[in-house]
Design a protein around this motif. Sequence first.
Motif, PDB file in Angstrom:
ATOM      1  N   LEU A  36       0.849  -1.187   0.000  1.00 31.06           N
ATOM      2  CA  LEU A  36       0.000   0.000   0.000  1.00 31.06           C
ATOM      3  C   LEU A  36       0.886   1.239   0.000  1.00 31.06           C
ATOM      4  N   PHE A  37       0.277   2.372  -0.330  1.00 30.38           N
ATOM      5  CA  PHE A  37       0.921   3.665  -0.151  1.00 30.38           C
ATOM      6  C   PHE A  37       0.106   4.473   0.855  1.00 30.38           C
ATOM      7  N   GLU A  38       0.807   5.190   1.729  1.00 31.77           N
ATOM      8  CA  GLU A  38       0.132   6.165   2.592  1.00 31.77           C
ATOM      9  C   GLU A  38       0.410   7.557   2.056  1.00 31.77           C
ATOM     10  N   LEU A  39      -0.648   8.318   1.842  1.00 29.88           N
ATOM     11  CA  LEU A  39      -0.532   9.711   1.445  1.00 29.88           C
ATOM     12  C   LEU A  39      -0.583  10.588   2.687  1.00 29.88           C
ATOM     13  N   ARG A  40       0.529  11.256   2.992  1.00 31.03           N
ATOM     14  CA  ARG A  40       0.556  12.202   4.106  1.00 31.03           C
ATOM     15  C   ARG A  40       0.044  13.542   3.580  1.00 31.03           C
ATOM     16  N   LEU A  41      -1.268  13.704   3.621  1.00 25.78           N
ATOM     17  CA  LEU A  41      -1.888  14.874   3.022  1.00 25.78           C
ATOM     18  C   LEU A  41      -1.509  16.172   3.731  1.00 25.78           C
ATOM     19  N   ASP A  42      -1.084  16.086   4.990  1.00 29.92           N
ATOM     20  CA  ASP A  42      -0.628  17.293   5.669  1.00 29.92           C
ATOM     21  C   ASP A  42       0.669  17.813   5.048  1.00 29.92           C
ATOM     22  N   HIS A  43       1.419  16.941   4.369  1.00 26.43           N
ATOM     23  CA  HIS A  43       2.618  17.353   3.633  1.00 26.43           C
ATOM     24  C   HIS A  43       2.301  17.681   2.171  1.00 26.43           C
ATOM     25  N   LEU A  44       1.101  17.319   1.714  1.00 27.38           N
ATOM     26  CA  LEU A  44       0.721  17.471   0.304  1.00 27.38           C
ATOM     27  C   LEU A  44      -0.628  18.179   0.175  1.00 27.38           C
ATOM     28  N   PRO A  45      -0.760  19.378   0.748  1.00 24.01           N
ATOM     29  CA  PRO A  45      -2.078  20.029   0.795  1.00 24.01           C
ATOM     30  C   PRO A  45      -2.603  20.441  -0.570  1.00 24.01           C
ATOM     31  N   ASN A  46      -1.734  20.559  -1.576  1.00 26.62           N
ATOM     32  CA  ASN A  46      -2.166  20.992  -2.909  1.00 26.62           C
ATOM     33  C   ASN A  46      -2.265  19.832  -3.897  1.00 26.62           C
ATOM     34  N   LEU A  47      -2.257  18.622  -3.386  1.00 28.63           N
ATOM     35  CA  LEU A  47      -2.336  17.434  -4.238  1.00 28.63           C
ATOM     36  C   LEU A  47      -3.676  17.388  -4.980  1.00 28.63           C
ATOM     37  N   ARG A  48      -3.628  16.935  -6.234  1.00 29.17           N
ATOM     38  CA  ARG A  48      -4.835  16.783  -7.038  1.00 29.17           C
ATOM     39  C   ARG A  48      -5.128  15.291  -7.239  1.00 29.17           C
ATOM     40  N   GLU A  49      -6.405  14.960  -7.363  1.00 27.63           N
ATOM     41  CA  GLU A  49      -6.786  13.559  -7.559  1.00 27.63           C
ATOM     42  C   GLU A  49      -6.135  12.957  -8.799  1.00 27.63           C
ATOM     43  N   SER A  50      -5.972  13.760  -9.842  1.00 22.02           N
ATOM     44  CA  SER A  50      -5.402  13.262 -11.102  1.00 22.02           C
ATOM     45  C   SER A  50      -3.956  12.807 -10.939  1.00 22.02           C
ATOM     46  N   GLN A  51      -3.276  13.309  -9.919  1.00 25.29           N
ATOM     47  CA  GLN A  51      -1.874  12.941  -9.704  1.00 25.29           C
ATOM     48  C   GLN A  51      -1.724  11.526  -9.145  1.00 25.29           C
ATOM     49  N   LEU A  52      -2.825  10.903  -8.772  1.00 28.86           N
ATOM     50  CA  LEU A  52      -2.767   9.561  -8.181  1.00 28.86           C
ATOM     51  C   LEU A  52      -3.030   8.462  -9.201  1.00 28.86           C
ATOM     52  N   SER A  53      -3.303   8.832 -10.433  1.00 26.59           N
ATOM     53  CA  SER A  53      -3.757   7.857 -11.425  1.00 26.59           C
ATOM     54  C   SER A  53      -2.720   6.778 -11.736  1.00 26.59           C
ATOM     55  N   LYS A  54      -1.439   7.093 -11.573  1.00 22.01           N
ATOM     56  CA  LYS A  54      -0.394   6.134 -11.924  1.00 22.01           C
ATOM     57  C   LYS A  54       0.064   5.270 -10.748  1.00 22.01           C
ATOM     58  N   LEU A  55      -0.510   5.490  -9.572  1.00 24.20           N
ATOM     59  CA  LEU A  55      -0.155   4.658  -8.416  1.00 24.20           C
ATOM     60  C   LEU A  55      -0.830   3.298  -8.551  1.00 24.20           C
ATOM     61  N   ARG A  56      -0.066   2.231  -8.410  1.00 27.07           N
ATOM     62  CA  ARG A  56      -0.585   0.889  -8.678  1.00 27.07           C
ATOM     63  C   ARG A  56      -0.852   0.096  -7.401  1.00 27.07           C
ATOM     64  N   ARG A  57      -1.079   0.783  -6.315  1.00 32.74           N
ATOM     65  CA  ARG A  57      -1.383   0.107  -5.062  1.00 32.74           C
ATOM     66  C   ARG A  57      -2.495   0.850  -4.325  1.00 32.74           C
ATOM     67  N   PRO A  58      -3.208   0.166  -3.424  1.00 27.40           N
ATOM     68  CA  PRO A  58      -4.252   0.833  -2.621  1.00 27.40           C
ATOM     69  C   PRO A  58      -3.659   1.930  -1.747  1.00 27.40           C
ATOM     70  N   LEU A  59      -4.513   2.855  -1.341  1.00 27.32           N
ATOM     71  CA  LEU A  59      -4.065   4.041  -0.623  1.00 27.32           C
ATOM     72  C   LEU A  59      -4.609   4.100   0.805  1.00 27.32           C
ATOM     73  N   ILE A  60      -3.734   4.508   1.715  1.00 24.35           N
ATOM     74  CA  ILE A  60      -4.130   4.966   3.042  1.00 24.35           C
ATOM     75  C   ILE A  60      -3.986   6.480   3.011  1.00 24.35           C
ATOM     76  N   ILE A  61      -5.006   7.206   3.412  1.00 21.82           N
ATOM     77  CA  ILE A  61      -4.885   8.660   3.479  1.00 21.82           C
ATOM     78  C   ILE A  61      -4.902   9.109   4.937  1.00 21.82           C
ATOM     79  N   THR A  62      -4.122  10.133   5.212  1.00 22.85           N
ATOM     80  CA  THR A  62      -4.128  10.720   6.548  1.00 22.85           C
ATOM     81  C   THR A  62      -3.659  12.158   6.446  1.00 22.85           C
ATOM     82  N   ALA A  63      -4.108  12.984   7.371  1.00 19.34           N
ATOM     83  CA  ALA A  63      -3.621  14.358   7.519  1.00 19.34           C
ATOM     84  C   ALA A  63      -3.341  14.514   9.011  1.00 19.34           C
ATOM     85  N   ARG A  64      -2.118  14.276   9.386  1.00 20.09           N
ATOM     86  CA  ARG A  64      -1.756  14.100  10.783  1.00 20.09           C
ATOM     87  C   ARG A  64      -1.950  15.364  11.615  1.00 20.09           C
ATOM     88  N   HIS A  65      -2.431  15.168  12.825  1.00 19.47           N
ATOM     89  CA  HIS A  65      -2.581  16.262  13.791  1.00 19.47           C
ATOM     90  C   HIS A  65      -1.200  16.799  14.166  1.00 19.47           C
TER      91      HIS A  65
END
Length: 221
Positions: A36-65
């Motif tokens: 799996l990949f974990e997306l640390r959204l607190d480090h990637l606040p400007n990420l777009r959904e289209s940027q994930l299209s080439k990831l070939r594994r399931p995703l864990i999302i989090t935006a850490r406190h």
Amino acid sequence: MNAHHRSKIPACALVGVIASIDELRLATRMRAPPDLFELRLDHLPNLRESQLSKLRRPLIITARHPAEGGKKLRSGRRNLLLKFLPQAKFVDVELRSLRELREVWDEARRLRVGRICSLHDFERTPVSALLHKQLLRARKAGADVFKIVTRADTLCDLLTLFEFLWSGLSSMRLCVMATGKFGPISRLFFREAGSSFIYAPLRHALYEGQLTVRQLRGQHG
């Protein structure tokens, strides 16, 4: 239901942590990606959904406190998590944030996204009784997995975490790791001992005691 949801997850999965655009690019090029990949959204606040299209594994999302090692976000965490929730296999919400992010927690259940309830203590390893108390809170909240990461600088700390993992597995799925002096050995040892996930950064460690995916695979194999 998208491909991320349909992918089968191993009993002890390796999670590659993406906390930068550089690591996101690396993730799309890996010949043998982690489970799996974990997306640390607190480090990637400007990420777009289209940027994930080439990831070939399931995703864990989090935006850490911020109190648990996350970066402060101008616009808050709720909308960011809701934005990427439909593409996630799991969402990670800290135990302390369950009330603040109740809408995210409930929406994950509606979408059948797995719910990880987490606790990160980068100063110490709490006593066993406190760890078990927090596990009960996570289970009561309906978590699918309880994740705990503490700082382990002594053998006693490491043994406390192992006892928690060993005795708590009958209650629910657990993810247990350490940072600090015994961080590396915890990620190797607990992977064999039943931790549901072991996390590893793709490029650079975010915390002392982490092993990168390459280091973990090299030492494990």
